[in-house]
Design an enzyme around this catalytic site. Structure first.
Site, PDB file in Angstrom:
ATOM      1  N   TYR A  28       0.831  -1.148   0.060  1.00  0.00           N
ATOM      2  CA  TYR A  28      -0.047  -0.022   0.023  1.00  0.00           C
ATOM      3  C   TYR A  28       0.854   1.153  -0.055  1.00  0.00           C
ATOM      4  CZ  TYR A  28      -3.176   3.456   1.963  1.00  0.00           C
ATOM      5  OH  TYR A  28      -3.953   4.687   2.004  1.00  0.00           O
ATOM      6  N   GLU A  50     -11.566   6.205   5.383  1.00  0.00           N
ATOM      7  CA  GLU A  50     -10.569   7.145   6.648  1.00  0.00           C
ATOM      8  C   GLU A  50     -11.516   7.189   7.832  1.00  0.00           C
ATOM      9  OE1 GLU A  50      -7.808   7.538   6.918  1.00  0.00           O
ATOM     10  OE2 GLU A  50      -6.918   7.640   5.095  1.00  0.00           O
ATOM     11  N   TRP A  58      -5.075   0.892  10.409  1.00  0.00           N
ATOM     12  CA  TRP A  58      -5.335   0.942   8.851  1.00  0.00           C
ATOM     13  C   TRP A  58      -5.249  -0.510   8.049  1.00  0.00           C
ATOM     14  CZ3 TRP A  58      -7.948   3.608   5.935  1.00  0.00           C
ATOM     15  CH2 TRP A  58      -7.902   3.557   4.412  1.00  0.00           C
TER      16      TRP A  58
END
Length: 203
Positions: A28, A50, A58
């Protein structure tokens, strides 16, 4: 980890510690984080994820992203804006996503607000979010140097709330601005620093 705050990987590339171990986070970081996203659907997806990430890691969101995309019609604002009670019930039964009722409702509300922005003279969601690009970007040498908010993320948060969005606090909006390339918070020693094309002189 070196004094510069980066870790040298087995491929010879320097990354921050958070992107140096988990292969998912590493990929990522290398291919997505900080790469400019300028289309409405792309910005809506990242804004939504988010919001779901708040209070979680995350990595958890990334692992669930395929399920999120399936559950939320690939984050098409037009489709999500039409979700009703049956869809909320379906989403709350979906173990593949984060089953938080407030965040589910926020995503639907934000899709409707996204449609409303299309009539805004300031442009659609992507154009509006990018209009808060600052004059300069941070130049962090260690992770401790990376800010979590900025005057622009606070202004973006307030602006989106006025336009009907929710779960768009200044910290979440700063994370969004980092993720879609509006600011470059790659560490100075990282191989990804100043590669987005938005801040080419900020090495």
């Amino acid at each position: 980890m070196s004094e510069s705050g980066v870790v040298l990987g087995d491929d010879g590339l320097a990354r921050p510690a958070w992107a140096s171990v988990d292969p998912l986070l590493r990929d990522y970081y290398d291919t997505e984080w900080g790469v400019p996203v300028r289309d409405e659907r792309g910005v809506f997806e990242r804004l939504s994820l988010e919001a779901f990430q708040s209070g979680l890691s995350w990595a958890t969101i990334l692992r669930k992203r395929p399920a999120f995309r399936e559950a939320f019609a690939d984050f098409s604002p037009d489709v999500v804006a039409g979700f009703g009670d049956d869809d909320v019930a379906r989403l709350m039964d979906d173990a593949g996503i984060v089953r938080n009722r407030a965040k589910v409702h926020a995503t639907i509300q934000n899709a409707r607000a996204t449609l409303g922005l299309r009539e805004d003279p300031e442009g659609d969601l992507a154009a509006y979010v990018w209009s808060f690009r600052p004059a300069t970007t941070p130049v962090p040498r260690t992770q401790a140097d990376v800010p979590t908010t900025s005057p622009e993320s606070l202004a973006l948060s307030k602006g989106l709330k006025r336009k009907g969005f929710t779960f768009v606090g200044p910290t979440t909006m700063f994370a969004l601005m980092e993720a879609i390339g509006i600011v470059d918070t790659h560490l100075v020693g990282s191989h990804r620093r100043a590669t987005s094309g938005v801040w080419p002189d900020q090495k």
